[in-house]
Design an enzyme around this catalytic site. Structure first.
Site, short mmCIF file in Angstrom:
data_model
loop_
_atom_site.label_atom_id
_atom_site.label_comp_id
_atom_site.label_asym_id
_atom_site.label_seq_id
_atom_site.Cartn_x
_atom_site.Cartn_y
_atom_site.Cartn_z
N GLY A 18 0.78 -1.23 0.00
CA GLY A 18 0.00 0.00 0.00
C GLY A 18 0.81 1.28 0.00
O GLY A 18 0.36 2.29 0.54
N LEU A 98 -7.21 -8.98 -12.37
CA LEU A 98 -8.05 -8.39 -13.40
C LEU A 98 -9.44 -8.17 -12.85
O LEU A 98 -9.96 -8.99 -12.08
CB LEU A 98 -8.12 -9.31 -14.62
N HIS A 113 0.91 2.08 -14.08
CA HIS A 113 1.80 0.98 -14.45
C HIS A 113 3.23 1.52 -14.47
O HIS A 113 3.47 2.62 -14.98
CB HIS A 113 1.43 0.44 -15.83
N ASP A 154 -3.40 -3.52 -18.17
CA ASP A 154 -2.58 -2.40 -18.64
C ASP A 154 -3.02 -1.89 -20.01
O ASP A 154 -2.21 -1.63 -20.90
CB ASP A 154 -1.09 -2.80 -18.68
#
Length: 209
Positions: A18, A98, A113, A154
């Site tokens: 986190g 996902l 990303h 992504d």
């Protein structure tokens, strides 16, 4: 689209420690980010990000993919939580699963990303695997990408990108640190642009107005 002057309500999806979540919490607390984290959902019950959320007084829940039986049910449970907390924007922050984005959240889910999409991205490219691949390729530049998420890894329209040089003596750890410094700036910037109603989605392009 113009919003009210109230802080943007954020739901943050996490899988690990986190650090990106903590960046959001710190910036919300000191006023640098006009937002409020109202929900943290972890894909693992032992994710330290859940503890970070609880310490900040934020609702924190774990929804594990293996316990839901299907991608559809996994996604349904996550976004049901987001609706309950009236989240206006969902941010994937090191979320390694996902999800299927429902129609009412299209254009309201972001991801970051640690590479320059469309390079070094997709299924299997996460964490240090990304930086190892960048170094193995001989690339001279890397960076990070903030984009709207869709139903592929992504993938989705790019909002912002920031670059860093790849140095001759780089290690995956060293490169990761420099990229993460840029992530800590780029993601809040994208969230602020969203909060200000300045992101115009036109097909695969995001125009900043």
């Amino acid at each position: 689209m113009q919003r009210s002057a109230n802080p943007l309500r954020l739901a943050v999806l996490v899988s690990g420690g986190g650090t990106t979540l903590q960046n959001f919490l710190d910036r919300c607390a000191d006023g640098r980010l006009p937002a409020q984290v109202v929900l943290v959902v972890a894909s693992r019950g032992d994710a330290f990000a859940l503890e970070r959320a609880r310490r900040a007084g934020v609702k924190a829940v774990a929804i594990e993919r293996k316990e839901t039986g299907s991608l559809e049910e996994f996604s349904r449970r996550i976004f049901e939580q987001c609706r309950r907390e009236r989240a206006e924007l969902v941010c994937l922050a090191g979320f390694l699963q996902l999800v299927e984005v429902p129609d009412d959240f299209r254009g309201r889910v972001m991801n970051i990303h640690p590479a320059l999409i469309p390079a070094f991205c997709g299924k299997g490219y996460y964490g240090h695997r990304v930086h190892e691949a960048v170094l193995a390729s001989g690339a001279k530049v890397s960076g990070c990408t903030v984009h709207f998420a869709d139903n592929e890894y992504d993938h989705g329209p790019i909002i912002l990108q920031r670059t860093v040089p790849v140095l001759d003596d780089d290690t995956p750890d060293a490169l990761a640190r420099r990229v993460f410094e840029q992530e800590c700036e780029a993601y809040p910037e994208a969230i602020q642009l969203f909060a200000e109603g300045r992101l115009c989605l036109e097909g695969r392009r995001v125009r900043i107005v």
